[in-house]
Design an enzyme around this catalytic site. Structure first.
Site: not given
Length: 473
Positions: A279, A282, A311, A346, A364, A387
């Site tokens: 993590e 990331w 969208w 998360n 988004w 996102w």
């Protein structure tokens, strides 16, 4: 005189800019700039502003105890910073400025302008890596390029870390007699700019608190992290993200503490502790991407072709999502928790982001901005990366057919409905077996106090996949 400019690195320990500034006996001063207008433009959550300023108060007191004065300046926008900083350097007789590098595009542009403005006064600027374990540009492909895919980045990151290691810098020693410190609450212009400065008691500030949380997590939860991290009703995560985002603790300190706890640095999923380390990798990956692709800081998708996706911008549907009125309990509980506490687990971030983009088909960017406006741990790199991953526009090998089912996600990760019933109070008395599909039970009880599902997930999923497939035609 040397000047240390604190930004999102509000700590004494393992602070490269502070360490280099204090490397000799030359006098050192410190600076923090309050930019209310710029913060609002960047959608910085009020809870994050209060958390950050509460830490600045602690930092100012600690620096004063070391004999280092912390100057506070109110500068509304980044565009005004170079001139104001040049005036301060002239006033104090500064010859060298030290700061840890910013990775966001607006902040980078500000820092370039500062370098140019101070050069005219023969003040040299020294930008150091304080936000990553390995600085952007250090982890490269065989052809010398920065990575755009996580898995090979992770392997190369671990290899580079083994090859060069890292050092944790101690806080500087006292440099003179202690100095007085005027608390922020006594400064009228700070209150006027930001309102009530009282920090949220759920989020105590201070490096001691950050290290305590880290050590408690490593002692109590890290070995089970891979099994417990996805369950919001379980205290299975470190909850360190606000402290990392404000720089109260560094990622290097986290990696070092993990290694000390285990006696080794895990290298694969088969080794305890690796899932949590991954993590952190990331986090590094998204920060490196932000440097590699500056347009990520400009509301642009990682995959340019997805800019053509049709969208929705439906304000009523978006408001229902924001307020937790979607009719899907796990989504609503997560959003109500965010609105009340400034934080979200998360797994829940992935669920609600998928729902907004793949079920409601809303852009988004709206979700990204809303998260930033509410999160105490709001961080552009991590928030944008998450996102775009959820939306199918980001750094992922085959994302468009990944559509989370909000019902089965709730059943899997909140099986007894403990989290959902805590935050969706209308469902507090519902039997666990019905909590994630409550509507039939509610009808039998003659109740209409919880909204029906906004959309049929199965239908919305098909439409979402069709949206992405249309890009291939």
């Amino acid at each position: 005189m040397k000047l240390v400019w604190f930004r999102n690195d509000l700590r004494l320990a393992d602070n490269p800019a502070l360490r280099h500034a204090c490397a000799d006996d030359e006098p050192v001063a410190a600076l923090f700039i309050v930019s209310p207008t710029q913060w609002r433009q960047h959608k910085m959550a009020p809870i994050r502003q209060r958390f950050m300023l509460a830490q600045v108060d602690v930092l100012g007191h600690e620096l004063a105890a070391l004999g280092i004065p912390l100057h506070l300046l109110r500068v509304e926008t980044f565009a005004e910073v170079p001139a104001v900083l040049a005036d301060l350097c002239c006033e104090l007789g500064v010859t060298r400025l030290y700061a840890n590098q910013a990775i966001e595009i607006d902040e980078q542009r500000r820092d370039h302008a500062v370098t140019a403005a101070l050069a005219e006064q023969e003040v040299s600027c020294h930008w150091l890596n304080g936000c990553c374990v390995l600085p952007p540009g250090r982890v490269l492909t065989g052809s010398g390029e920065m990575f755009k895919v996580f898995t090979p980045f992770s392997r190369a990151w671990l290899k580079a870390l083994d090859e060069e290691g890292f050092v944790i810098h101690r806080a500087p020693a006292p440099r003179g007699e202690p100095l007085p410190w005027q608390p922020l609450a006594e400064r009228a212009w700070v209150d006027e700019a930001l309102g009530e400065l009282t920090a949220d008691p759920r989020w105590p500030v201070g490096e001691v608190e950050a290290r305590r949380r880290l050590n408690d997590f490593l002692e109590q939860a890290v070995l089970d992290y891979g099994e417990t991290r996805d369950f919001p009703a379980i205290a299975g995560t470190s909850v360190l993200s606000p402290y990392l985002a404000a720089g109260i603790i560094s990622p290097r300190q986290c990696v070092a503490a993990l290694q000390q706890r285990l006696g080794y640095r895990p290298q694969s999923n088969s080794q305890p502790g690796f899932v949590w380390l991954n993590e952190l990798v990331w986090r590094e990956f998204y920060r490196h991407l932000l440097v590699l692709i500056p347009t990520l800081s400009m509301n642009r998708p990682f995959k340019p072709e997805t800019a053509a996706l049709p969208w929705s911008w439906d304000p009523d549907a978006f408001a229902a999502w924001c307020e937790g009125r979607t009719g899907y309990p796990i989504v609503d509980a997560a959003m109500r928790c965010l609105n009340a506490t400034g934080w979200m687990h998360n797994r829940l971030r992935m669920i609600v982001a998928s729902f907004l983009t793949k079920d409601l088909h809303i852009h988004w960017r709206l979700g990204e901005d809303y998260f930033m406006s509410q999160l105490i741990d709001g961080d552009l790199a991590a928030n944008n990366g998450g996102w775009q991953w959820a939306a199918g526009t980001g750094a992922d090998a085959a994302p468009y057919f990944r559509v989370f089912n909000p019902t089965t996600q709730g059943q899997r990760f909140d099986p007894q409905g403990e989290f959902s019933r805590t935050w969706v109070t209308e469902l507090a008395d519902i039997p666990p077996a019905y909590v994630h599909q409550p509507h039939d039970w509610l009808r039998l009880k003659g109740r209409q106090d919880y909204p029906a599902p906004m959309v049929d997930h199965a239908v919305a999923r098909v439409r979402s996949i069709e949206m992405f497939r249309s890009l291939e035609k």
